[in-house]
Design a protein around this motif. Sequence first.
Motif, PDB file in Angstrom:
ATOM      1  N   ARG A   1       0.840  -1.193   0.000  1.00  0.00           N
ATOM      2  CA  ARG A   1       0.000   0.000   0.000  1.00  0.00           C
ATOM      3  C   ARG A   1       0.878   1.247   0.000  1.00  0.00           C
ATOM      4  O   ARG A   1       1.809   1.376   0.792  1.00  0.00           O
ATOM      5  CB  ARG A   1      -0.885  -0.010   1.247  1.00  0.00           C
ATOM      6  N   LEU A   2       0.574   2.169  -0.904  1.00  0.00           N
ATOM      7  CA  LEU A   2       1.436   3.334  -1.065  1.00  0.00           C
ATOM      8  C   LEU A   2       0.943   4.505  -0.228  1.00  0.00           C
ATOM      9  O   LEU A   2      -0.252   4.768  -0.137  1.00  0.00           O
ATOM     10  CB  LEU A   2       1.476   3.763  -2.538  1.00  0.00           C
ATOM     11  N   ARG A   3       1.880   5.207   0.369  1.00  0.00           N
ATOM     12  CA  ARG A   3       1.593   6.486   1.014  1.00  0.00           C
ATOM     13  C   ARG A   3       2.401   7.542   0.256  1.00  0.00           C
ATOM     14  O   ARG A   3       3.367   7.211  -0.418  1.00  0.00           O
ATOM     15  CB  ARG A   3       2.038   6.450   2.476  1.00  0.00           C
ATOM     16  N   PRO A   4       2.035   8.809   0.405  1.00  0.00           N
ATOM     17  CA  PRO A   4       2.845   9.847  -0.257  1.00  0.00           C
ATOM     18  C   PRO A   4       4.305   9.756   0.210  1.00  0.00           C
ATOM     19  O   PRO A   4       4.577   9.558   1.398  1.00  0.00           O
ATOM     20  CB  PRO A   4       2.195  11.155   0.218  1.00  0.00           C
ATOM     21  N   ILE A   5       5.211   9.871  -0.745  1.00  0.00           N
ATOM     22  CA  ILE A   5       6.646   9.810  -0.413  1.00  0.00           C
ATOM     23  C   ILE A   5       7.073  11.170   0.124  1.00  0.00           C
ATOM     24  O   ILE A   5       6.861  12.197  -0.532  1.00  0.00           O
ATOM     25  CB  ILE A   5       7.474   9.415  -1.647  1.00  0.00           C
ATOM     26  N   ALA A   6       7.656  11.167   1.312  1.00  0.00           N
ATOM     27  CA  ALA A   6       8.075  12.425   1.940  1.00  0.00           C
ATOM     28  C   ALA A   6       9.356  12.179   2.720  1.00  0.00           C
ATOM     29  O   ALA A   6       9.891  11.074   2.744  1.00  0.00           O
ATOM     30  CB  ALA A   6       6.965  12.930   2.872  1.00  0.00           C
TER      31      ALA A   6
ATOM     32  N   GLN B   1      -0.874   5.142 -11.122  1.00  0.00           N
ATOM     33  CA  GLN B   1      -0.618   6.471 -10.543  1.00  0.00           C
ATOM     34  C   GLN B   1       0.782   6.475  -9.933  1.00  0.00           C
ATOM     35  O   GLN B   1       1.246   5.460  -9.424  1.00  0.00           O
ATOM     36  CB  GLN B   1      -1.660   6.807  -9.477  1.00  0.00           C
ATOM     37  N   ALA B   2       1.432   7.630  -9.994  1.00  0.00           N
ATOM     38  CA  ALA B   2       2.818   7.696  -9.512  1.00  0.00           C
ATOM     39  C   ALA B   2       2.998   8.908  -8.610  1.00  0.00           C
ATOM     40  O   ALA B   2       2.455   9.983  -8.877  1.00  0.00           O
ATOM     41  CB  ALA B   2       3.787   7.762 -10.689  1.00  0.00           C
ATOM     42  N   ASP B   3       3.768   8.732  -7.548  1.00  0.00           N
ATOM     43  CA  ASP B   3       4.112   9.830  -6.659  1.00  0.00           C
ATOM     44  C   ASP B   3       5.023  10.813  -7.404  1.00  0.00           C
ATOM     45  O   ASP B   3       5.820  10.402  -8.255  1.00  0.00           O
ATOM     46  CB  ASP B   3       4.856   9.261  -5.438  1.00  0.00           C
ATOM     47  N   PRO B   4       4.911  12.111  -7.103  1.00  0.00           N
ATOM     48  CA  PRO B   4       5.815  13.080  -7.764  1.00  0.00           C
ATOM     49  C   PRO B   4       7.291  12.739  -7.569  1.00  0.00           C
ATOM     50  O   PRO B   4       8.132  13.099  -8.397  1.00  0.00           O
ATOM     51  CB  PRO B   4       5.463  14.412  -7.088  1.00  0.00           C
ATOM     52  N   ALA B   5       7.614  12.037  -6.469  1.00  0.00           N
ATOM     53  CA  ALA B   5       9.023  11.715  -6.201  1.00  0.00           C
ATOM     54  C   ALA B   5       9.502  10.483  -6.957  1.00  0.00           C
ATOM     55  O   ALA B   5      10.703  10.184  -6.963  1.00  0.00           O
ATOM     56  CB  ALA B   5       9.215  11.490  -4.702  1.00  0.00           C
ATOM     57  N   THR B   6       8.599   9.745  -7.608  1.00  0.00           N
ATOM     58  CA  THR B   6       8.986   8.486  -8.255  1.00  0.00           C
ATOM     59  C   THR B   6      10.075   8.712  -9.292  1.00  0.00           C
ATOM     60  O   THR B   6       9.986   9.622 -10.120  1.00  0.00           O
ATOM     61  CB  THR B   6       7.757   7.825  -8.912  1.00  0.00           C
ATOM     62  N   LEU B   7      11.094   7.853  -9.245  1.00  0.00           N
ATOM     63  CA  LEU B   7      12.201   7.919 -10.210  1.00  0.00           C
ATOM     64  C   LEU B   7      11.814   7.224 -11.501  1.00  0.00           C
ATOM     65  O   LEU B   7      11.338   6.082 -11.467  1.00  0.00           O
ATOM     66  CB  LEU B   7      13.409   7.162  -9.646  1.00  0.00           C
TER      67      LEU B   7
ATOM     68  N   LEU C   1      12.888  11.627   4.302  1.00  0.00           N
ATOM     69  CA  LEU C   1      14.189  11.114   3.879  1.00  0.00           C
ATOM     70  C   LEU C   1      14.103  10.353   2.557  1.00  0.00           C
ATOM     71  O   LEU C   1      15.010  10.454   1.713  1.00  0.00           O
ATOM     72  CB  LEU C   1      14.749  10.215   4.986  1.00  0.00           C
ATOM     73  N   MET C   2      13.005   9.591   2.353  1.00  0.00           N
ATOM     74  CA  MET C   2      12.886   8.857   1.089  1.00  0.00           C
ATOM     75  C   MET C   2      12.784   9.825  -0.084  1.00  0.00           C
ATOM     76  O   MET C   2      13.420   9.628  -1.126  1.00  0.00           O
ATOM     77  CB  MET C   2      11.689   7.907   1.109  1.00  0.00           C
ATOM     78  N   ALA C   3      12.010  10.890   0.077  1.00  0.00           N
ATOM     79  CA  ALA C   3      11.881  11.890  -0.994  1.00  0.00           C
ATOM     80  C   ALA C   3      13.231  12.559  -1.262  1.00  0.00           C
ATOM     81  O   ALA C   3      13.605  12.782  -2.427  1.00  0.00           O
ATOM     82  CB  ALA C   3      10.825  12.927  -0.624  1.00  0.00           C
ATOM     83  N   GLU C   4      13.962  12.871  -0.184  1.00  0.00           N
ATOM     84  CA  GLU C   4      15.290  13.486  -0.361  1.00  0.00           C
ATOM     85  C   GLU C   4      16.235  12.539  -1.106  1.00  0.00           C
ATOM     86  O   GLU C   4      17.016  12.963  -1.971  1.00  0.00           O
ATOM     87  CB  GLU C   4      15.902  13.826   1.006  1.00  0.00           C
ATOM     88  N   THR C   5      16.171  11.259  -0.741  1.00  0.00           N
ATOM     89  CA  THR C   5      17.034  10.256  -1.382  1.00  0.00           C
ATOM     90  C   THR C   5      16.741  10.174  -2.874  1.00  0.00           C
ATOM     91  O   THR C   5      17.650  10.203  -3.714  1.00  0.00           O
ATOM     92  CB  THR C   5      16.818   8.883  -0.719  1.00  0.00           C
ATOM     93  N   LEU C   6      15.461  10.072  -3.207  1.00  0.00           N
ATOM     94  CA  LEU C   6      15.084   9.956  -4.618  1.00  0.00           C
ATOM     95  C   LEU C   6      15.447  11.221  -5.396  1.00  0.00           C
ATOM     96  O   LEU C   6      15.875  11.158  -6.551  1.00  0.00           O
ATOM     97  CB  LEU C   6      13.589   9.654  -4.738  1.00  0.00           C
ATOM     98  N   SER C   7      15.302  12.369  -4.750  1.00  0.00           N
ATOM     99  CA  SER C   7      15.664  13.630  -5.395  1.00  0.00           C
ATOM    100  C   SER C   7      17.168  13.683  -5.682  1.00  0.00           C
ATOM    101  O   SER C   7      17.609  14.142  -6.738  1.00  0.00           O
ATOM    102  CB  SER C   7      15.249  14.793  -4.489  1.00  0.00           C
ATOM    103  N   LEU C   8      17.953  13.184  -4.736  1.00  0.00           N
ATOM    104  CA  LEU C   8      19.412  13.154  -4.920  1.00  0.00           C
ATOM    105  C   LEU C   8      19.789  12.251  -6.103  1.00  0.00           C
ATOM    106  O   LEU C   8      20.639  12.604  -6.937  1.00  0.00           O
ATOM    107  CB  LEU C   8      20.064  12.652  -3.627  1.00  0.00           C
ATOM    108  N   VAL C   9      19.136  11.093  -6.189  1.00  0.00           N
ATOM    109  CA  VAL C   9      19.418  10.178  -7.300  1.00  0.00           C
ATOM    110  C   VAL C   9      18.990  10.809  -8.625  1.00  0.00           C
ATOM    111  O   VAL C   9      19.673  10.696  -9.650  1.00  0.00           O
ATOM    112  CB  VAL C   9      18.721   8.815  -7.085  1.00  0.00           C
ATOM    113  N   LYS C  10      17.850  11.502  -8.590  1.00  0.00           N
ATOM    114  CA  LYS C  10      17.348  12.143  -9.813  1.00  0.00           C
ATOM    115  C   LYS C  10      18.366  13.137 -10.353  1.00  0.00           C
ATOM    116  O   LYS C  10      18.615  13.218 -11.558  1.00  0.00           O
ATOM    117  CB  LYS C  10      16.018  12.846  -9.505  1.00  0.00           C
ATOM    118  N   SER C  11      19.002  13.897  -9.456  1.00  0.00           N
ATOM    119  CA  SER C  11      19.998  14.879  -9.923  1.00  0.00           C
ATOM    120  C   SER C  11      21.242  14.168 -10.456  1.00  0.00           C
ATOM    121  O   SER C  11      21.883  14.640 -11.393  1.00  0.00           O
ATOM    122  CB  SER C  11      20.357  15.863  -8.814  1.00  0.00           C
ATOM    123  N   SER C  12      21.582  12.991  -9.888  1.00  0.00           N
ATOM    124  CA  SER C  12      22.755  12.266 -10.394  1.00  0.00           C
ATOM    125  C   SER C  12      22.465  11.685 -11.770  1.00  0.00           C
ATOM    126  O   SER C  12      23.374  11.471 -12.570  1.00  0.00           O
ATOM    127  CB  SER C  12      23.138  11.142  -9.434  1.00  0.00           C
TER     128      SER C  12
END
Length: 513
Positions: A132-137, A172-178, A139-150
């Motif tokens: 079951r998915l919850r909105p990503i927020a 449906q996909a969370d805005p943070a999804t890579l 540390l997980m969101a920060e991690t995914l954002s860091l990978v996105k920039s790499s």
Amino acid sequence: RGMKIVTGAQMRDMEEQAGQLGLPSPALMENAGRAFVDALDGSWRVSSQRIVVLGGPGNNGGDGLVAARHLADRGAKVAVFQLGRPPTNDAKHMLLVERRVPIRRLEDGLEPLRAWLESADLVVDALLGTGRLRPIAGLMAETLSLVKSSRRRGVRIVALDLPSGLDADSGQADPATLAADLTITLGFPKRGLFLPPGNELIGEIAVVDIGVPSSLADGLDLDMLDEPLVEPLLPSRPRVGHKGTFGKAVIAGGSGGYYGAPWLAAMGALRVGAGLVALAVPAPNVPTLASRSAEPVYLPLPHENGDLNEQAADALAGQLAGFAAIAVGPGLGRSQNSRRFLSRLLEHLQSSDDQPKLLVDADGLNVLSEIPEWWNLLPAGSILTPHPAEMNRLAGGQSDLDRIETARQWAKRFKGVLVLKGAYTVVASIDMAAVCPIATPALATAGTGDVLAGVIAGLLAQGADPYDAARAGVYLHAVAGRSLEDEIGPAGPIASDLLDEVPAARRRVAGGP
């Protein structure tokens, strides 16, 4: 036999059943991690690659730990970054420690991850699975954002089972999804992988066997089109056959100046193996088309200012004896005359049981959508092949159903087969549905839909049942499109290029060289 497409709940249920059959969760996890690495190694050699594995707290993270061990055993330089504290007495964890694979807790700070990403070749996303998915927020969101920039520096991303934050059922996909370059999904493909907007985030897709018996999915009613499923659907080609053996199809359309569309459809039907294909077009168009192609036969029809009309429908109906399939709509136009032509033709086709099987495409669908309760006018077993905008017109406006449910609902409504085109085309009958797992931009050009209509009509002419013809036609068309992408590129192929690829696709799917 083909492969079933499943929901997250169906997958969990089958894993539970597998446990009762003697394949417990730890064994499935071991199978999943190894199968994932086998597939990844087959796509991109992992030896000596620098690989970051992002692991979450659930089963997906456990699969990631197993995958990290197999990556290390194949010569990759691996580091695991774990969200949530892994138990230090866990065997998966201890086996990594023995291999000197660093395991860092993301809670301790992102700097070590940032440093690894500077030189990483590949990131494995094993943070979230089908739960079951919850909105990503946080540390997980920060991690995914860091990978996105790499990623902007060329790091490739592979998702384990599905990209974290993508809903396994709805797409449906969370805005943070890579966005992944490759998604290696475990056991069975998940429904949400093929639905927008998530289907834009999966990259290439591969399905790996993790040991769950495929027979556990036998009762499910959503298939993935693949060679094992499609090969038995192809009509046989006996050596002693002649053109009569392989059936006759007629393509009706080509009003006004729209010569190209019916020609492409006719050639699609011939290229997939129909014995004879007739082009039924306004009489003034025949010389132009005949000078282009000698292979079709021509049925010149009456017209009004270049548009087919009721008299054309009457004239065509009188010549349909012996035809097994009729495709109506390519280049038909959307005039009042076109509407009258289609309405009258439908009356003729409903008049007896020995009429050819009907496929409606392109402007035929647009004209059909303007007729009140059009679904009552179609002979049973008709095939409609709309793209999303045409489907919207047929449905009378926006629907809150997803693509798979839309196709199912409308196939039931008109008691036939609906082919909802687009990336990951859906084919639905009254009681079953299938999704094509191939999406290629090489098919995103005018006329490729006309070729598809012809391919399906050509298979109908050879005796295929409507649902079989639609599934096989969609798959052959997609395989042909992917070949064009490989040979020419994602941009630049044109619809007529597809025609040469169709016989090669059929040969390949039928098990030829």
